[in-house]
Write a protein that holds these residues in place. Structure first.
Motif, PDB file in Angstrom:
ATOM      1  N   SER A   1     -19.290 -41.048 -48.962  1.00  0.00           N
ATOM      2  CA  SER A   1     -18.899 -42.137 -48.072  1.00  0.00           C
ATOM      3  C   SER A   1     -20.171 -42.749 -47.497  1.00  0.00           C
TER       4      SER A   1
ATOM      5  N   CYS B   1     -22.042 -46.081 -45.173  1.00  0.00           N
ATOM      6  CA  CYS B   1     -21.899 -47.093 -44.134  1.00  0.00           C
ATOM      7  C   CYS B   1     -23.087 -48.035 -44.274  1.00  0.00           C
TER       8      CYS B   1
ATOM      9  N   ASN C   1     -12.725 -40.917 -35.327  1.00  0.00           N
ATOM     10  CA  ASN C   1     -13.404 -41.267 -36.578  1.00  0.00           C
ATOM     11  C   ASN C   1     -14.144 -40.094 -37.212  1.00  0.00           C
TER      12      ASN C   1
ATOM     13  N   PRO D   1     -19.576 -41.224 -42.282  1.00  0.00           N
ATOM     14  CA  PRO D   1     -20.233 -41.415 -43.573  1.00  0.00           C
ATOM     15  C   PRO D   1     -21.218 -40.294 -43.892  1.00  0.00           C
TER      16      PRO D   1
ATOM     17  N   TRP E   1     -18.326 -46.944 -33.028  1.00  0.00           N
ATOM     18  CA  TRP E   1     -17.449 -46.322 -34.012  1.00  0.00           C
ATOM     19  C   TRP E   1     -17.793 -44.839 -34.197  1.00  0.00           C
TER      20      TRP E   1
ATOM     21  N   THR F   1     -17.938 -48.242 -45.270  1.00  0.00           N
ATOM     22  CA  THR F   1     -17.650 -48.804 -43.959  1.00  0.00           C
ATOM     23  C   THR F   1     -18.806 -49.744 -43.656  1.00  0.00           C
TER      24      THR F   1
ATOM     25  N   PRO G   1     -13.261 -37.497 -38.955  1.00  0.00           N
ATOM     26  CA  PRO G   1     -12.956 -37.199 -40.369  1.00  0.00           C
ATOM     27  C   PRO G   1     -13.496 -38.260 -41.336  1.00  0.00           C
ATOM     28  N   ASN G   2     -13.819 -39.440 -40.825  1.00  0.00           N
ATOM     29  CA  ASN G   2     -14.268 -40.535 -41.688  1.00  0.00           C
ATOM     30  C   ASN G   2     -15.753 -40.839 -41.561  1.00  0.00           C
TER      31      ASN G   2
ATOM     32  N   VAL H   1     -10.284 -41.165 -53.586  1.00  0.00           N
ATOM     33  CA  VAL H   1     -11.531 -40.589 -53.087  1.00  0.00           C
ATOM     34  C   VAL H   1     -11.431 -39.086 -53.232  1.00  0.00           C
TER      35      VAL H   1
ATOM     36  N   GLN I   1     -16.603 -44.594 -50.665  1.00  0.00           N
ATOM     37  CA  GLN I   1     -15.882 -45.203 -49.557  1.00  0.00           C
ATOM     38  C   GLN I   1     -16.935 -45.895 -48.682  1.00  0.00           C
TER      39      GLN I   1
END
Length: 147
Positions: free
Chosen positions: A9, A11, A54, A59, A48, A37, A56-57, A3, A35
């Motif tokens: 990213s 979702c 979360n 979407p 979430w 989710t 840094p992750n 990535v 990426q």
């Protein structure tokens, strides 16, 4: 899969596991290297998103089904409006639905957090265009930062 900063990213929040599988497969087949989710209802996604681990992750984009058990897409949008300022990131939301109810379309298009209303199934062309535009925007940000 590697990535990079220009990857988007995404979702997907949808209770149909077959649709979610197809959505992920379509992204892979189109070579979008995103990426992904996924959550089967809005409540799981909100929980979430609220978790500080979360951040840094988070979407770049959410594809949100309208009709789901538990917390549906409309209820998710209400909760999202309350937490979005705490996320520290702008997240684009696209409503996905097989509903052709004009009230749903109107309601989505008049929600400040919804970019657009897309009828299911999303086509490969639509997905490539949306994620491609987001990748270009992200690459532009990176180039400006490097300058």
């Amino acid at each position: 899969m590697i990535v990079t900063k220009s990857d988007v990213s995404a979702c997907i929040i949808d209770d149909d596991p077959i649709y979610v599988y197809g959505f992920k497969k379509l992204i892979k087949l189109r070579g979008l290297h995103s990426q992904i989710t996924s959550f089967s209802n809005g409540s799981q996604a909100i929980t979430w998103l609220k978790n500080p681990f979360n951040i840094p992750n988070l979407p770049d984009v959410i594809f949100l089904d309208v009709n789901m058990p538990g917390m549906d897409g409309w209820e998710f949008l209400q909760e999202f409006a309350e937490i979005k300022s705490q996320l520290g990131k702008k997240i684009s939301i696209y409503m996905l639905s097989s509903s052709i109810n004009l009230n749903d379309v109107y309601r989505a298009k008049n929600n400040v957090d919804v970019v657009d209303y897309i009828f299911k199934p999303i086509s490969g062309h639509q997905l490539t265009e949306l994620l491609g535009m987001m990748q270009e925007t992200e690459e532009t940000k990176i180039q400006k930062y490097k300058s």
